[in-house]
Write a protein that holds these residues in place. Structure first.
Motif, PDB file in Angstrom:
ATOM      1  N   ILE A 125       0.851  -1.186   0.000  1.00 37.86           N
ATOM      2  CA  ILE A 125       0.000   0.000   0.000  1.00 37.86           C
ATOM      3  C   ILE A 125       0.885   1.232   0.000  1.00 37.86           C
ATOM      4  N   ALA A 126       0.711   2.101  -0.975  1.00 32.74           N
ATOM      5  CA  ALA A 126       1.530   3.309  -1.082  1.00 32.74           C
ATOM      6  C   ALA A 126       0.783   4.357  -1.871  1.00 32.74           C
ATOM      7  N   GLN A 127       1.102   5.604  -1.586  1.00 32.05           N
ATOM      8  CA  GLN A 127       0.501   6.691  -2.356  1.00 32.05           C
ATOM      9  C   GLN A 127       1.041   6.695  -3.779  1.00 32.05           C
ATOM     10  N   TYR A 128       2.302   6.360  -3.924  1.00 33.34           N
ATOM     11  CA  TYR A 128       2.926   6.239  -5.235  1.00 33.34           C
ATOM     12  C   TYR A 128       3.451   4.815  -5.378  1.00 33.34           C
ATOM     13  N   PRO A 129       2.727   3.918  -6.050  1.00 34.44           N
ATOM     14  CA  PRO A 129       3.155   2.514  -6.153  1.00 34.44           C
ATOM     15  C   PRO A 129       4.438   2.375  -6.960  1.00 34.44           C
ATOM     16  N   ASP A 130       4.864   1.117  -7.145  1.00 27.88           N
ATOM     17  CA  ASP A 130       6.133   0.850  -7.808  1.00 27.88           C
ATOM     18  C   ASP A 130       6.110   1.122  -9.305  1.00 27.88           C
ATOM     19  N   VAL A 131       4.954   1.589  -9.830  1.00 23.93           N
ATOM     20  CA  VAL A 131       4.947   1.979 -11.239  1.00 23.93           C
ATOM     21  C   VAL A 131       5.797   3.228 -11.440  1.00 23.93           C
ATOM     22  N   ALA A 132       6.060   3.974 -10.349  1.00 22.27           N
ATOM     23  CA  ALA A 132       6.944   5.135 -10.432  1.00 22.27           C
ATOM     24  C   ALA A 132       8.388   4.660 -10.555  1.00 22.27           C
ATOM     25  N   PRO A 133       9.174   5.278 -11.411  1.00 20.51           N
ATOM     26  CA  PRO A 133      10.565   4.838 -11.597  1.00 20.51           C
ATOM     27  C   PRO A 133      11.397   5.093 -10.348  1.00 20.51           C
ATOM     28  N   PRO A 134      12.379   4.237 -10.071  1.00 19.54           N
ATOM     29  CA  PRO A 134      13.245   4.446  -8.900  1.00 19.54           C
ATOM     30  C   PRO A 134      14.142   5.660  -9.090  1.00 19.54           C
ATOM     31  N   THR A 135      14.409   6.345  -8.006  1.00 17.90           N
ATOM     32  CA  THR A 135      15.255   7.541  -8.043  1.00 17.90           C
ATOM     33  C   THR A 135      16.352   7.430  -7.002  1.00 17.90           C
ATOM     34  N   THR A 142      21.538   8.550  -1.619  1.00 15.52           N
ATOM     35  CA  THR A 142      20.430   7.842  -0.993  1.00 15.52           C
ATOM     36  C   THR A 142      19.382   7.509  -2.038  1.00 15.52           C
ATOM     37  N   LYS A 143      18.623   6.451  -1.776  1.00 16.49           N
ATOM     38  CA  LYS A 143      17.487   6.077  -2.629  1.00 16.49           C
ATOM     39  C   LYS A 143      16.208   6.298  -1.824  1.00 16.49           C
ATOM     40  N   SER A 144      15.348   7.139  -2.334  1.00 22.06           N
ATOM     41  CA  SER A 144      14.097   7.431  -1.635  1.00 22.06           C
ATOM     42  C   SER A 144      13.148   8.109  -2.599  1.00 22.06           C
ATOM     43  N   ASN A 145      11.856   8.066  -2.263  1.00 26.09           N
ATOM     44  CA  ASN A 145      10.865   8.795  -3.042  1.00 26.09           C
ATOM     45  C   ASN A 145      10.990  10.288  -2.754  1.00 26.09           C
ATOM     46  N   SER A 146      10.676  11.083  -3.758  1.00 28.10           N
ATOM     47  CA  SER A 146      10.853  12.532  -3.613  1.00 28.10           C
ATOM     48  C   SER A 146       9.809  13.157  -2.698  1.00 28.10           C
ATOM     49  N   ASP A 147       8.640  12.535  -2.571  1.00 24.86           N
ATOM     50  CA  ASP A 147       7.584  13.117  -1.751  1.00 24.86           C
ATOM     51  C   ASP A 147       7.768  12.726  -0.291  1.00 24.86           C
ATOM     52  N   TYR A 148       7.212  13.545   0.604  1.00 26.93           N
ATOM     53  CA  TYR A 148       7.318  13.290   2.032  1.00 26.93           C
ATOM     54  C   TYR A 148       6.202  12.350   2.474  1.00 26.93           C
ATOM     55  N   LEU A 149       6.571  11.333   3.231  1.00 27.12           N
ATOM     56  CA  LEU A 149       5.584  10.446   3.829  1.00 27.12           C
ATOM     57  C   LEU A 149       4.978  11.089   5.069  1.00 27.12           C
ATOM     58  N   LEU A 150       5.839  11.593   5.940  1.00 31.16           N
ATOM     59  CA  LEU A 150       5.415  12.250   7.177  1.00 31.16           C
ATOM     60  C   LEU A 150       6.282  13.472   7.423  1.00 31.16           C
ATOM     61  N   TYR A 177       2.101  16.011  13.919  1.00 29.47           N
ATOM     62  CA  TYR A 177       2.397  15.666  12.528  1.00 29.47           C
ATOM     63  C   TYR A 177       1.644  16.648  11.623  1.00 29.47           C
ATOM     64  N   PRO A 178       2.287  17.763  11.242  1.00 29.41           N
ATOM     65  CA  PRO A 178       1.609  18.728  10.378  1.00 29.41           C
ATOM     66  C   PRO A 178       1.251  18.155   9.009  1.00 29.41           C
ATOM     67  N   ARG A 179       2.022  17.175   8.543  1.00 31.47           N
ATOM     68  CA  ARG A 179       1.727  16.538   7.255  1.00 31.47           C
ATOM     69  C   ARG A 179       1.805  15.035   7.421  1.00 31.47           C
ATOM     70  N   ASP A 180       0.762  14.354   6.944  1.00 25.69           N
ATOM     71  CA  ASP A 180       0.689  12.899   7.026  1.00 25.69           C
ATOM     72  C   ASP A 180      -0.020  12.404   5.776  1.00 25.69           C
ATOM     73  N   SER A 181       0.740  11.921   4.807  1.00 24.53           N
ATOM     74  CA  SER A 181       0.152  11.472   3.545  1.00 24.53           C
ATOM     75  C   SER A 181      -0.599  10.161   3.687  1.00 24.53           C
ATOM     76  N   THR A 182      -0.436   9.461   4.825  1.00 25.40           N
ATOM     77  CA  THR A 182      -1.150   8.197   4.991  1.00 25.40           C
ATOM     78  C   THR A 182      -2.657   8.410   5.135  1.00 25.40           C
ATOM     79  N   ALA A 183      -3.085   9.615   5.529  1.00 27.09           N
ATOM     80  CA  ALA A 183      -4.530   9.883   5.606  1.00 27.09           C
ATOM     81  C   ALA A 183      -5.163   9.760   4.222  1.00 27.09           C
ATOM     82  N   PHE A 184      -4.475  10.273   3.202  1.00 24.86           N
ATOM     83  CA  PHE A 184      -4.978  10.152   1.829  1.00 24.86           C
ATOM     84  C   PHE A 184      -4.975   8.696   1.384  1.00 24.86           C
ATOM     85  N   ILE A 185      -3.941   7.936   1.784  1.00 28.93           N
ATOM     86  CA  ILE A 185      -3.860   6.525   1.408  1.00 28.93           C
ATOM     87  C   ILE A 185      -4.993   5.740   2.048  1.00 28.93           C
TER      88      ILE A 185
END
Length: 352
Positions: free
Chosen positions: A34-44, A132-140, A327-335
């Motif tokens: 479960i992710a806001q941006y699944p693995d269809v997004a290219p690795p960065t 580092t390898k990570s998604n560009s968007d913030y999770l928390l 937590y001012p930002r929590d993207s898991t609420a959208f998920i």
């Protein structure tokens, strides 16, 4: 005979197939990541470098372009983007084709960066270049603030970096942590007029600090080979690195021809301040600091967020009086909302 007529004439067989498909879907949805941006997004893979005091133009020509030139020839590399800021930080984000192993991509980028290290300025090499390898968007985004307003932003940022940052970086699924706030550092503000009066340059001050603020291994007494009858073995302790402003103020810079000594306090103001002054954080008017959590590629967003919050709860048991965490930002609420909508759709489809 059409397929629809085949199943109309055999309703029991149709029900069996429909039930099997539904059971397979239930088993499958329970094992999906479960992710806001699944693995269809290219690795960065992100490369970060720091050049204190440099302008954006200096960073572009002396750091960013060198790193960009070195990235050519990496397997699976689609494109890269870079940025150079006036605050002295540079970053290059390399995007790879879908299907490329993020770990392999990180190793290849790391090897390329190591080949370019000798061409980078000494100040950048001393600060280090991170890959580092990570998604560009913030999770928390975790924020710590003092509701009593007794602590400064530096106090909170230093406490957050010392007690939370490294521990949260080790949580499974966390790719990278970006701090919002700066911990304490020893600040030395040089006076150009006083430096000129004693015929010194900033490079002389830096050389004196590096020469005298060192960790010395003094050795041992009574280790082999020793004389007969030696009964004592002791470790010799020497002074370690300086930790207080007074110790830095007493650093000797120069001895004048008349025998007088020029110390660092004679040409500079030394104080305990922030490591960086390019950021100020406040939450609802209270002094604050924060940590942005970025998800590692392929990690489950909800599982990682729950693990981070559980670790934060453990570390928050001994917070100083007045310190609070939110937590001012929590993207898991959208998920979670998206998952609820999917479940509602599934139930409606089953009913239909």
């Amino acid at each position: 005979m059409s397929i629809s007529r085949f199943f109309i004439d055999r309703p029991i067989f149709a029900w069996v197939i429909a039930t099997a498909v539904m059971l397979g879907g239930i088993l499958g949805i329970s094992s999906l990541p479960i992710a806001q941006y699944p693995d269809v997004a290219p690795p960065t893979v992100q490369i970060s470098a720091v050049y204190p005091g440099a302008s954006a133009e200096t960073l572009e020509t002396g750091v960013t372009q060198i790193l960009e030139q070195q990235l050519t020839g990496i397997d699976g590399l689609e494109y890269f983007s870079s940025s150079s800021s006036a605050s002295g930080s540079a970053s290059v984000t390399a995007t790879f084709r879908q299907g490329v192993d993020p770990d392999t991509a990180q190793v290849q980028v790391q090897n390329k960066v190591q080949q370019a290290m000798s061409r980078l300025p000494q100040e950048v090499q001393a600060q280090g270049v991170t890959v580092t390898k990570s998604n560009s968007d913030y999770l928390l985004v975790l924020a710590m603030y003092d509701e009593t307003d007794k602590s400064s932003e530096s106090d909170i940022a230093d406490y957050l970096a010392s007690n939370f940052q490294d521990s949260l970086a080790r949580v499974t699924g966390v790719g990278q942590i970006q701090p919002f706030g700066s911990p304490y550092a020893m600040r030395i503000w040089l006076d150009p007029a006083r430096l000129a009066a004693v015929q010194l340059m900033p490079s002389d001050v830096r050389a004196a600090i590096q020469a005298q603020n060192v960790e010395v291994s003094a050795g041992q007494i009574g280790t082999p080979p020793f004389v007969d009858g030696q009964m004592l073995n002791a470790t010799v302790k020497a002074k370690s690195r300086f930790t207080t402003p007074e110790q830095f103020r007493n650093i000797v810079l120069k001895t004048q021809t008349d025998g007088s000594i020029v110390r660092l306090s004679d040409v500079a103001r030394v104080e305990l301040g922030q490591e960086k002054y390019n950021m100020s954080a406040r939450l609802n008017g209270h002094p604050a600091a924060g940590l942005a959590i970025q998800l590692a590629p392929g990690s489950d967003a909800l599982t990682t967020a729950d693990a981070v919050k559980a670790r934060v709860a453990e570390l928050s048991e001994n917070l100083p009086p007045g310190y609070k965490i939110t937590y001012p930002r929590d993207s898991t609420a959208f998920i979670k909302l998206s998952i609820d909508e999917v479940l509602h759709t599934i139930v409606e489809a089953i009913i239909l």
